[in-house]
Design a protein around this motif. Structure first.
Motif, PDB file in Angstrom:
ATOM      1  N   GLN A  52       0.914  -1.174  -0.091  1.00 34.68           N
ATOM      2  CA  GLN A  52       0.164   0.072  -0.136  1.00 34.68           C
ATOM      3  C   GLN A  52       0.906   1.193  -0.045  1.00 34.68           C
ATOM      4  O   GLN A  52       1.218   1.662   1.035  1.00 34.68           O
ATOM      5  CB  GLN A  52      -0.931   0.004   1.014  1.00 34.68           C
ATOM      6  CG  GLN A  52      -2.051  -1.098   1.327  1.00 34.68           C
ATOM      7  CD  GLN A  52      -2.840  -0.875   2.315  1.00 34.68           C
ATOM      8  OE1 GLN A  52      -2.391  -0.839   3.463  1.00 34.68           O
ATOM      9  NE2 GLN A  52      -4.161  -0.596   2.119  1.00 34.68           N
ATOM     10  N   PRO A 102      -2.476   4.370   1.338  1.00 36.65           N
ATOM     11  CA  PRO A 102      -3.601   3.613   1.884  1.00 36.65           C
ATOM     12  C   PRO A 102      -4.870   4.613   1.592  1.00 36.65           C
ATOM     13  O   PRO A 102      -4.935   5.655   1.753  1.00 36.65           O
ATOM     14  CB  PRO A 102      -3.346   3.499   3.316  1.00 36.65           C
ATOM     15  CG  PRO A 102      -1.980   3.870   3.507  1.00 36.65           C
ATOM     16  CD  PRO A 102      -1.365   4.664   2.452  1.00 36.65           C
ATOM     17  N   GLY A 109      -6.359   5.392  -3.269  1.00 37.26           N
ATOM     18  CA  GLY A 109      -5.442   4.758  -2.820  1.00 37.26           C
ATOM     19  C   GLY A 109      -4.433   4.184  -4.181  1.00 37.26           C
ATOM     20  O   GLY A 109      -4.993   4.088  -5.090  1.00 37.26           O
ATOM     21  N   ASN A 153      -1.679   1.139  -4.942  1.00 35.79           N
ATOM     22  CA  ASN A 153      -1.127  -0.030  -4.556  1.00 35.79           C
ATOM     23  C   ASN A 153       0.021  -0.670  -5.486  1.00 35.79           C
ATOM     24  O   ASN A 153      -0.197  -0.461  -6.758  1.00 35.79           O
ATOM     25  CB  ASN A 153      -2.005  -1.155  -4.323  1.00 35.79           C
ATOM     26  CG  ASN A 153      -3.144  -0.632  -3.161  1.00 35.79           C
ATOM     27  OD1 ASN A 153      -2.886  -0.124  -2.471  1.00 35.79           O
ATOM     28  ND2 ASN A 153      -4.634  -0.949  -3.750  1.00 35.79           N
ATOM     29  N   GLN A 213     -12.090   1.170   7.409  1.00 31.52           N
ATOM     30  CA  GLN A 213     -12.038   0.239   6.471  1.00 31.52           C
ATOM     31  C   GLN A 213     -13.230  -0.606   6.668  1.00 31.52           C
ATOM     32  O   GLN A 213     -13.329  -1.555   7.150  1.00 31.52           O
ATOM     33  CB  GLN A 213     -10.695  -0.559   6.579  1.00 31.52           C
ATOM     34  CG  GLN A 213      -9.447   0.052   6.508  1.00 31.52           C
ATOM     35  CD  GLN A 213      -9.178   0.585   4.961  1.00 31.52           C
ATOM     36  OE1 GLN A 213      -9.680  -0.105   4.099  1.00 31.52           O
ATOM     37  NE2 GLN A 213      -8.542   1.543   5.035  1.00 31.52           N
TER      38      GLN A 213
END
Length: 374
Positions: free
Chosen positions: A105, A108, A117, A119, A327
């Protein structure tokens, strides 16, 4: 501005080859029509890529991975054997050879990043395959404030993810510039981000890799008695509002079994020790939540679930920690698992409803912000 993937038939992501001489490429992947398929489409595609083009695992790498799996199994068995025979060796070999994708990540997706985000996807077997250092991908990690050494080819993709909705966004080569706004934001976010490995080390008291547990000469009965006393003292401290003292007591109890004492405990002793450890880890997670340390709470829960994946309180505390991190999708999964294991718990059901309300509120806030920006 960039439109959400819901209006796109495909999305772009970037390949960073390990070989410096090979140019970075923008690749395209069709956007699946369903959420579940969208969540897994890129990792599924990259699993195939790494399996076919990532090279073969060296015999030395395979042996090390099997040894690591065996060591983890022994640790979970309190120092006993991980098992023997052809079936066990076959299982260990299958685990070592299974192809998965590690996700780094870089940025994030949190409320602070407005749920955007970035990644990086790498081959989890890169080291075992003897893959070369990916200098450019490693540099991207450093620019984002992460000291990560990448081996083999790497891929970078962008998402919008509030854990309820999920959209894939285009990522282009030019977006990897060191002065890109998201890179600056990632560097700032990651500088304040807890080190999960350090938290795990502190939690299990393995800093410096101790060769023996606390008070190594204690007989099993006395070790269990002391650990049980520390657990009780931790619970009393927690109830009195002395959270820091409670954490010290719980970690003290855990240190008595980290690493597992020698000689290995017999079946009855191991079961009693596991019960104490499991309770301490779950209570430690609760204490960390009281201190607003969700990452460390998750670490405690993960260790508890290694001992017993049916530990309802560990799933519950993990869900609460994920809620604290906004989350919400992951939180609901954890809370739902806890509710399945403890169907009579009104507290867990209430938190599931709370999670749904908070997720809906965040989604509404995002929609309002998008409308105002358009």
């Amino acid at each position: 501005g960039t439109s959400l993937v819901g209006h796109m038939a495909a999305f772009l992501y970037v390949l960073i080859p390990a070989e410096d001489a090979e140019p970075m490429q923008e690749l395209s992947l069709d956007t699946p029509p369903t959420l579940d398929a969208n969540l897994s489409c890129l990792t599924t595609a990259l699993q195939g890529y790494f399996r076919e083009r990532g090279g073969a695992m060296t015999e030395e790498g395979k042996a090390k991975m099997i040894a690591n799996v065996r060591q983890q199994a022994q640790a979970q068995n309190h120092g006993g054997a991980a098992g023997s025979g052809a079936n066990t060796e076959k299982l260990l070999s299958q685990l070592a050879l299974s192809q998965t994708v590690d996700i780094v990540q870089l940025l994030p997706a949190t409320a602070q990043s407005r749920w955007y985000g970035v990644n990086m996807y790498v081959d989890d077997q890169g080291v075992a395959k003897g893959a070369s250092l990916n200098r450019r991908a490693s540099d991207v990690c450093v620019q984002c404030g992460l000291a990560t050494e990448v081996r083999g080819d790497a891929f970078v993709a962008r998402v919008w993810d509030d854990q309820e909705g999920f959209e894939r966004l285009d990522m282009r080569v030019r977006d990897l510039a060191s002065d890109a706004s998201w890179v600056r934001e990632a560097r700032e976010r990651n500088s304040n981000r807890p080190d999960l490995q350090a938290a795990h080390a502190r939690l299990t008291d393995v800093t410096g890799k101790p060769k023996e547990p606390a008070e190594p000469s204690l007989p099993p009965a006395e070790r269990l008695e002391k650990a049980s006393l520390l657990r009780a003292e931790g619970t009393a401290a927690f109830k009195a509002g002395e959270v820091a003292v409670a954490i010290e007591k719980y970690e003290g109890a855990l240190a008595l079994y980290t690493p597992p004492p020698k000689p290995p405990l017999n079946e009855g002793e191991a079961a009693q020790a596991q019960e104490v450890r499991l309770t301490c880890l779950q209570n430690l997670a609760m204490s960390k939540l009281k201190q607003d340390k969700p990452y460390e709470a998750i670490s405690a829960c993960d260790l508890a679930l290694e001992l017993d994946d049916g530990a309802a309180k560990a799933w519950y505390r993990r869900g609460q920690a994920c809620m604290m991190l906004h989350q919400y999708g992951v939180a609901r999964k954890n809370l739902t698992r806890a509710a399945t294991l403890l169907p009579s718990s009104r507290e867990i059901r209430d938190d599931i409803e709370k999670c749904k309300r908070q997720a809906a509120a965040k989604a509404a806030d995002f929609s309002s912000d998008q409308a105002a920006a358009s």
